[in-house]
Scaffold this motif. Structure first.
Motif, mmCIF file in Angstrom:
data_model
loop_
_atom_site.group_PDB
_atom_site.id
_atom_site.type_symbol
_atom_site.label_atom_id
_atom_site.label_comp_id
_atom_site.label_asym_id
_atom_site.label_seq_id
_atom_site.Cartn_x
_atom_site.Cartn_y
_atom_site.Cartn_z
ATOM 1 N N SER A 160 30.586 36.226 32.421
ATOM 2 C CA SER A 160 31.031 36.822 33.672
ATOM 3 C C SER A 160 32.463 36.469 34.017
ATOM 4 C CB SER A 160 30.105 36.394 34.811
ATOM 5 O OG SER A 160 30.182 34.991 34.994
ATOM 6 N N GLU A 161 32.990 35.330 33.588
ATOM 7 C CA GLU A 161 34.357 34.927 33.885
ATOM 8 C C GLU A 161 35.054 34.556 32.590
ATOM 9 O OE1 GLU A 161 36.103 31.327 36.392
ATOM 10 O OE2 GLU A 161 35.326 32.954 37.673
ATOM 11 N N ILE A 162 36.068 35.319 32.244
ATOM 12 C CA ILE A 162 36.736 35.169 30.959
ATOM 13 C C ILE A 162 38.223 34.968 31.199
ATOM 14 C CG2 ILE A 162 37.163 36.227 28.708
ATOM 15 C CD1 ILE A 162 34.756 38.109 29.388
ATOM 16 N N GLU A 163 38.803 33.945 30.607
ATOM 17 C CA GLU A 163 40.234 33.705 30.702
ATOM 18 C C GLU A 163 40.914 34.198 29.431
ATOM 19 O OE1 GLU A 163 41.621 29.950 31.978
ATOM 20 O OE2 GLU A 163 40.089 29.723 33.539
ATOM 21 N N VAL A 164 42.022 34.914 29.610
ATOM 22 C CA VAL A 164 42.762 35.431 28.461
ATOM 23 C C VAL A 164 44.229 35.035 28.607
ATOM 24 C CG1 VAL A 164 41.165 37.352 28.148
ATOM 25 C CG2 VAL A 164 43.199 37.666 29.568
ATOM 26 N N GLN A 192 31.288 43.893 31.225
ATOM 27 C CA GLN A 192 30.053 44.418 31.768
ATOM 28 C C GLN A 192 30.105 44.280 33.288
ATOM 29 O OE1 GLN A 192 27.634 45.851 29.867
ATOM 30 N NE2 GLN A 192 28.953 45.486 28.076
ATOM 31 N N PRO A 193 29.192 44.933 34.015
ATOM 32 C CA PRO A 193 29.159 44.713 35.458
ATOM 33 C C PRO A 193 29.130 43.225 35.790
ATOM 34 C CG PRO A 193 27.718 46.530 34.890
ATOM 35 C CD PRO A 193 28.206 45.948 33.587
ATOM 36 N N GLY A 194 30.025 42.806 36.666
ATOM 37 C CA GLY A 194 30.118 41.396 37.035
ATOM 38 C C GLY A 194 31.165 40.626 36.268
ATOM 39 N N SER A 195 31.781 41.214 35.244
ATOM 40 C CA SER A 195 32.809 40.516 34.475
ATOM 41 C C SER A 195 34.060 40.316 35.319
ATOM 42 C CB SER A 195 33.173 41.296 33.212
ATOM 43 O OG SER A 195 32.108 41.334 32.296
ATOM 44 N N LYS A 196 34.608 39.121 35.238
ATOM 45 C CA LYS A 196 35.871 38.800 35.901
ATOM 46 C C LYS A 196 36.820 38.280 34.842
ATOM 47 C CE LYS A 196 37.818 36.280 39.827
ATOM 48 N NZ LYS A 196 37.501 35.370 40.975
ATOM 49 N N ILE A 197 37.890 39.029 34.593
ATOM 50 C CA ILE A 197 38.840 38.684 33.546
ATOM 51 C C ILE A 197 40.077 38.100 34.213
ATOM 52 C CG2 ILE A 197 40.237 39.585 31.659
ATOM 53 C CD1 ILE A 197 38.075 41.817 31.399
ATOM 54 N N GLY A 205 31.691 49.025 36.639
ATOM 55 C CA GLY A 205 30.860 48.000 37.234
ATOM 56 C C GLY A 205 29.833 48.635 38.154
ATOM 57 N N THR A 206 29.310 47.841 39.073
ATOM 58 C CA THR A 206 28.372 48.340 40.068
ATOM 59 C C THR A 206 28.822 47.856 41.444
ATOM 60 O OG1 THR A 206 26.899 46.409 39.979
ATOM 61 C CG2 THR A 206 26.478 48.198 38.403
ATOM 62 N N LYS A 207 28.189 48.353 42.476
ATOM 63 C CA LYS A 207 28.544 47.940 43.836
ATOM 64 C C LYS A 207 28.392 46.435 44.003
ATOM 65 C CE LYS A 207 27.354 48.728 48.698
ATOM 66 N NZ LYS A 207 26.477 49.485 49.637
ATOM 67 N N GLU A 208 27.302 45.883 43.490
ATOM 68 C CA GLU A 208 27.041 44.450 43.612
ATOM 69 C C GLU A 208 27.855 43.637 42.615
ATOM 70 O OE1 GLU A 208 24.685 46.750 43.155
ATOM 71 O OE2 GLU A 208 23.973 46.896 45.247
ATOM 72 N N LYS A 209 28.213 44.240 41.482
ATOM 73 C CA LYS A 209 28.896 43.510 40.420
ATOM 74 C C LYS A 209 30.080 44.336 39.897
ATOM 75 C CE LYS A 209 24.824 40.948 38.801
ATOM 76 N NZ LYS A 209 23.983 40.624 37.619
ATOM 77 N N PRO A 210 31.184 44.357 40.640
ATOM 78 C CA PRO A 210 32.355 45.077 40.127
ATOM 79 C C PRO A 210 32.967 44.354 38.936
ATOM 80 C CG PRO A 210 32.921 43.830 42.082
ATOM 81 C CD PRO A 210 31.425 43.710 41.933
ATOM 82 N N ILE A 211 33.730 45.079 38.169
ATOM 83 C CA ILE A 211 34.533 44.483 37.106
ATOM 84 C C ILE A 211 35.908 44.177 37.685
ATOM 85 C CG2 ILE A 211 35.623 44.885 34.865
ATOM 86 C CD1 ILE A 211 33.245 46.683 34.168
ATOM 87 N N ILE A 212 36.388 42.951 37.490
ATOM 88 C CA ILE A 212 37.626 42.498 38.109
ATOM 89 C C ILE A 212 38.632 42.096 37.030
ATOM 90 C CG2 ILE A 212 38.669 40.771 39.632
ATOM 91 C CD1 ILE A 212 35.943 40.574 41.051
ATOM 92 N N LEU A 213 39.845 42.626 37.127
ATOM 93 C CA LEU A 213 40.978 42.199 36.303
ATOM 94 C C LEU A 213 41.968 41.538 37.247
ATOM 95 C CD1 LEU A 213 39.615 44.492 34.594
ATOM 96 C CD2 LEU A 213 41.881 44.978 33.697
ATOM 97 N N HIS A 232 33.855 51.120 40.337
ATOM 98 C CA HIS A 232 33.676 49.735 40.800
ATOM 99 C C HIS A 232 34.555 48.777 40.001
ATOM 100 C CE1 HIS A 232 30.425 50.786 43.528
ATOM 101 N NE2 HIS A 232 29.917 51.526 42.578
ATOM 102 N N ILE A 233 35.877 49.067 40.064
ATOM 103 C CA ILE A 233 36.880 48.282 39.366
ATOM 104 C C ILE A 233 37.848 47.700 40.389
ATOM 105 C CG2 ILE A 233 38.772 48.360 37.693
ATOM 106 C CD1 ILE A 233 36.031 48.710 36.458
ATOM 107 N N GLU A 234 38.234 46.446 40.201
ATOM 108 C CA GLU A 234 39.225 45.816 41.070
ATOM 109 C C GLU A 234 40.339 45.219 40.221
ATOM 110 O OE1 GLU A 234 37.469 43.079 43.826
ATOM 111 O OE2 GLU A 234 35.810 44.434 44.332
#
Length: 397
Positions: free
Chosen positions: A33-37, A51-56, A74-82, A107-109
């Protein structure tokens, strides 16, 4: 013979094994769910696996642009965040035709990013074509776009067919000299707030443009500093194949522009093929040719004439040697449907001319010729002093 267990607490051993398995599973979920690059290759791989809930979380540094992704959802409850990992040192996406291009997202932020030097559009977000699901639920937060183009119809942020979006606390500077800071084609149910747009007034560019069937968009608490010849373009000119919905007979509809500060520009406000738009509680300072325009650029019997605009509760401070006419009215429009009310007008170099407006309809309860008493306009502070005669007009604090 009694068999003796090698573990003094066999139940505890079982629990320990279960806890170890649970912990391993939990940490694996956290890793997913939380990935550092920290480089472009890692960034592309992380987004492609999202995937839904991933935070990059993107480390500070420079990343080559031309990043393109499709169906990132993503989804409403689990957006994908960059997101830039350190807001004090946001990562810089440099170059590419577009710095980032998202097709058919949902559902992207995107947060804390700088995009610079794209040759096409700084950030491009679209629905991927009419056959695909629309792009929806996009949040752009603290995005800084600069030095796009610089020639031609090149936009800081380009959005086509995007619904239910929020653009906030963004800054856009120096986009294409015939493009827009934000260009929306067929976008709906959106909000743009607390953003800064900065360029030049002597070019054919626009600041924020809403066209191609765009509707129900609110633009508020933004600042425009010489943001092209048309700072806010409510409507425009769109090829018929690009309208969303396809049967829209207007360029823009049900648009609100509120609590914005607009400095310079040939025409701070333009209504172009719009069907109902409200511009109120704004502060407009030293437009260079007109205060507003009422135009019709999309021609044909299928299009309504530009109509039903409301211009109210604004402060307009202008110079008679800069403004030709207050309102520029083009052909095939319905200016008699526009309403003017409660505006405060002040001609900076000749206060006696403050009421010589020649509006297309009679204004209700207008105020004319009294200096608004800005705090420090020479240094960009347009807050009103406590002694200001202005009542119920201009940007609300």
């Amino acid at each position: 013979m009694t068999r003796v267990s090698r573990h003094p607490f066999p139940q505890a051993k079982t629990i320990a094994i279960l806890f170890t398995c649970f912990s391993t599973s939990l940490f694996a979920q956290q890793d997913v769910s939380e990935i550092e690059v920290a480089n472009r290759t890692e960034l592309i791989a992380a987004i492609n696996r999202a995937q839904p809930g991933s935070k990059i979380l993107i480390a500070p540094g420079e990343y080559r642009g031309g990043l393109s992704f499709e169906n990132l959802r993503g989804t409403k409850e689990k957006p994908i965040i960059l997101e830039g990992r350190d807001p004090r040192q946001p990562p810089v996406i440099t170059g590419g035709t577009s710095g980032i291009h998202l097709r058919s997202p949902a559902h992207i932020e995107l947060r804390n990013l700088v995009l610079q030097g794209a040759t096409g559009n700084g950030l491009n977000i679209d629905d991927g074509g009419r056959e695909n699901p629309p792009g929806r639920f996009v949040v752009l937060d603290r995005i800084h776009v600069k030095d796009v183009g610089p020639k031609g119809n090149r936009d800081g942020i380009k959005m086509s067919g995007i619904d239910d979006f929020v653009i906030k606390d963004c800054q856009i500077e120096r986009w294409g000299d015939r493009g827009s800071a934000i260009d929306m084609v067929g976008c709906h149910q959106g909000e743009i707030k607390n953003c800064l747009f900065r360029y030049r007034s002597d070019i054919a560019a626009s600041g924020v443009q809403m066209k191609g069937g765009s509707s129900e968009i609110v633009l508020h608490h933004c600042r425009f500093e010489n943001a092209g010849s048309r700072a806010v373009n409510i409507g425009g000119s769109t090829g018929q194949d690009f309208f969303r919905p396809r049967n829209a007979n207007y360029e823009a509809k049900r648009i609100k522009v509120e609590d914005c500060t607009i400095i310079g520009s040939m025409s701070p406000i333009s209504f172009v093929g719009a069907d109902g738009a409200t511009v109120r509680y704004n502060t407009i300072y030293r437009p260079t040719r007109w205060v507003m325009r009422i135009l019709q650029e999309s021609q044909g019997p299928e299009f309504i004439r530009c109509r039903n605009g409301v211009f109210s509760n604004n402060i307009v401070a202008f110079r008679s040697d800069e403004v030709r006419t207050i309102v520029n009215i083009g052909g095939e429009t319905d200016p008699e449907t526009f309403k003017f009310a409660n505006n405060h007008w002040y001609c900076l170099d000749n206060p006696d001319r403050s009421s010589q407006l020649k509006l297309p309809t009679t204004e209700e309860h207008g105020s004319y010729g009294k200096p608004p008493m800005f705090q420090d306009p020479e240094h960009g502070d347009f807050a009103l002093s406590d002694l200001s005669p202005v009542q119920n007009a201009g940007v609300r604090q």
